[in-house]
Design a protein around this motif. Sequence first.
Motif, mmCIF file in Angstrom:
data_model
loop_
_atom_site.group_PDB
_atom_site.id
_atom_site.type_symbol
_atom_site.label_atom_id
_atom_site.label_comp_id
_atom_site.label_asym_id
_atom_site.label_seq_id
_atom_site.Cartn_x
_atom_site.Cartn_y
_atom_site.Cartn_z
ATOM 1 N N ILE A 11 47.986 -15.476 27.365
ATOM 2 C CA ILE A 11 48.592 -16.145 27.114
ATOM 3 C C ILE A 11 49.747 -17.196 27.533
ATOM 4 O O ILE A 11 50.407 -18.524 26.820
ATOM 5 N N ALA A 12 49.676 -17.082 28.899
ATOM 6 C CA ALA A 12 50.192 -18.089 30.145
ATOM 7 C C ALA A 12 50.009 -19.533 29.123
ATOM 8 O O ALA A 12 50.119 -20.463 29.438
ATOM 9 N N GLU A 13 48.386 -19.228 29.227
ATOM 10 C CA GLU A 13 47.375 -20.161 29.256
ATOM 11 C C GLU A 13 47.829 -20.954 27.933
ATOM 12 O O GLU A 13 48.075 -22.408 27.855
ATOM 13 N N ALA A 14 47.383 -21.018 26.545
ATOM 14 C CA ALA A 14 48.226 -20.952 25.086
ATOM 15 C C ALA A 14 49.552 -21.318 25.326
ATOM 16 O O ALA A 14 49.479 -22.370 23.963
ATOM 17 N N ALA A 15 50.403 -20.868 26.302
ATOM 18 C CA ALA A 15 51.872 -21.148 26.421
ATOM 19 C C ALA A 15 51.712 -22.610 26.769
ATOM 20 O O ALA A 15 52.854 -23.145 26.018
ATOM 21 N N TYR A 16 50.666 -23.126 28.020
ATOM 22 C CA TYR A 16 50.842 -24.070 28.556
ATOM 23 C C TYR A 16 50.772 -24.748 27.900
ATOM 24 O O TYR A 16 51.290 -26.140 27.907
ATOM 25 N N PHE A 17 49.988 -24.770 27.125
ATOM 26 C CA PHE A 17 49.327 -25.776 25.544
ATOM 27 C C PHE A 17 50.169 -26.796 25.270
ATOM 28 O O PHE A 17 50.357 -27.940 24.944
ATOM 29 N N LEU A 18 51.146 -25.356 24.402
ATOM 30 C CA LEU A 18 52.207 -25.537 23.865
ATOM 31 C C LEU A 18 52.887 -26.434 24.388
ATOM 32 O O LEU A 18 53.456 -27.401 23.600
ATOM 33 N N TRP A 19 53.344 -26.090 25.104
ATOM 34 C CA TRP A 19 54.177 -26.454 26.256
ATOM 35 C C TRP A 19 53.842 -28.427 26.364
ATOM 36 O O TRP A 19 54.695 -28.947 26.453
ATOM 37 N N LEU A 20 52.538 -28.137 27.183
ATOM 38 C CA LEU A 20 51.920 -29.753 26.992
ATOM 39 C C LEU A 20 52.617 -30.796 25.666
ATOM 40 O O LEU A 20 52.471 -31.750 25.791
ATOM 41 N N ASN A 21 51.494 -29.673 24.556
ATOM 42 C CA ASN A 21 51.314 -30.408 23.299
ATOM 43 C C ASN A 21 52.730 -31.281 23.057
ATOM 44 O O ASN A 21 52.795 -31.564 21.846
ATOM 45 N N GLU A 22 54.225 -30.761 23.273
ATOM 46 C CA GLU A 22 55.613 -30.476 23.301
ATOM 47 C C GLU A 22 56.324 -31.841 23.638
ATOM 48 O O GLU A 22 57.690 -31.835 23.685
ATOM 49 N N GLY A 23 55.576 -32.078 24.820
ATOM 50 C CA GLY A 23 55.849 -33.023 25.585
ATOM 51 C C GLY A 23 56.486 -32.960 26.722
ATOM 52 O O GLY A 23 57.850 -33.521 27.573
ATOM 53 N N CYS A 24 56.440 -31.796 27.374
ATOM 54 C CA CYS A 24 56.653 -30.601 28.183
ATOM 55 C C CYS A 24 58.730 -30.909 28.115
ATOM 56 O O CYS A 24 59.129 -31.337 29.386
ATOM 57 N N PRO A 25 58.674 -29.917 27.851
ATOM 58 C CA PRO A 25 60.067 -29.926 27.128
ATOM 59 C C PRO A 25 60.437 -28.912 28.049
ATOM 60 O O PRO A 25 59.843 -28.162 28.205
ATOM 61 N N GLU A 26 62.248 -28.736 28.472
ATOM 62 C CA GLU A 26 62.544 -27.765 29.622
ATOM 63 C C GLU A 26 63.309 -27.258 28.528
ATOM 64 O O GLU A 26 63.551 -27.596 27.727
ATOM 65 N N GLY A 27 63.276 -25.098 28.939
ATOM 66 C CA GLY A 27 64.277 -24.326 28.329
ATOM 67 C C GLY A 27 63.514 -23.554 27.186
ATOM 68 O O GLY A 27 63.724 -23.090 26.188
ATOM 69 N N LYS A 28 62.335 -24.100 27.086
ATOM 70 C CA LYS A 28 61.615 -23.507 25.699
ATOM 71 C C LYS A 28 60.048 -22.403 25.914
ATOM 72 O O LYS A 28 59.356 -22.183 25.314
ATOM 73 N N GLN A 29 60.416 -21.871 27.692
ATOM 74 C CA GLN A 29 59.631 -21.191 28.110
ATOM 75 C C GLN A 29 59.403 -20.104 26.901
ATOM 76 O O GLN A 29 57.911 -19.394 26.810
ATOM 77 N N ALA A 30 60.721 -19.338 26.812
ATOM 78 C CA ALA A 30 60.244 -18.322 26.158
ATOM 79 C C ALA A 30 59.805 -17.922 24.139
ATOM 80 O O ALA A 30 58.981 -17.646 23.958
ATOM 81 N N LEU A 31 60.147 -19.215 24.233
ATOM 82 C CA LEU A 31 59.530 -19.538 22.379
ATOM 83 C C LEU A 31 58.280 -20.155 22.556
ATOM 84 O O LEU A 31 57.126 -19.517 22.132
ATOM 85 N N HIS A 32 57.796 -21.125 23.686
ATOM 86 C CA HIS A 32 56.424 -20.721 24.146
ATOM 87 C C HIS A 32 55.074 -19.456 24.068
ATOM 88 O O HIS A 32 54.450 -19.397 23.482
ATOM 89 N N TRP A 33 55.865 -18.559 24.938
ATOM 90 C CA TRP A 33 55.313 -17.446 25.556
ATOM 91 C C TRP A 33 55.187 -16.616 23.588
ATOM 92 O O TRP A 33 53.924 -15.991 23.748
ATOM 93 N N ALA A 34 56.130 -16.634 23.359
ATOM 94 C CA ALA A 34 56.266 -16.340 21.834
ATOM 95 C C ALA A 34 55.080 -16.345 20.971
ATOM 96 O O ALA A 34 54.550 -15.958 20.073
ATOM 97 N N GLU A 35 55.322 -17.722 20.696
ATOM 98 C CA GLU A 35 54.687 -17.926 19.891
ATOM 99 C C GLU A 35 52.588 -18.909 20.357
ATOM 100 O O GLU A 35 52.108 -17.962 19.642
ATOM 101 N N ALA A 36 52.457 -18.676 21.529
ATOM 102 C CA ALA A 36 51.479 -18.252 21.837
ATOM 103 C C ALA A 36 50.708 -16.425 21.503
ATOM 104 O O ALA A 36 49.756 -16.191 21.291
ATOM 105 N N SER A 37 52.093 -15.973 22.532
ATOM 106 C CA SER A 37 51.265 -13.791 22.432
ATOM 107 C C SER A 37 51.313 -13.870 20.020
ATOM 108 O O SER A 37 49.932 -13.007 20.068
ATOM 109 N N ALA A 38 51.683 -14.737 19.939
ATOM 110 C CA ALA A 38 51.488 -14.083 17.944
ATOM 111 C C ALA A 38 50.249 -14.717 18.224
ATOM 112 O O ALA A 38 49.714 -14.379 17.129
#
Length: 90
Positions: A11-38
């Motif tokens: 999940i952490a790896e998938a969330a990291y790639f989501l974060w990178l694809n969105e341009g490394c925005p701050e404050g969206k950790q929970a959203l990326h984690w939830a999207e990756a988990s789902a």
Amino acid sequence: MSTAAPTEAQIAEAAYFLWLNEGCPEGKQALHWAEASASLSDAAPKPKRKPTAKKAVAKAKAATEKPKTKAKTAEKKASKPRKAKAKSAG
């Protein structure tokens, strides 16, 4: 039907790639984690079905049967010496 849950590392790896694809925005950790988990939960492989008793018996029977080959016939032919042809001095 139950599926294997993804590990935290996956999940952490998938969330990291989501974060990178969105341009490394701050404050969206929970959203990326939830999207990756789902997304990983939906994409989890389904467990394999156990073979039925009929298939297991047929497979075991096939493994114990002798192969149908013509090995004995080939051995008999190969073991017979050939007769030498006499050459005529002509």
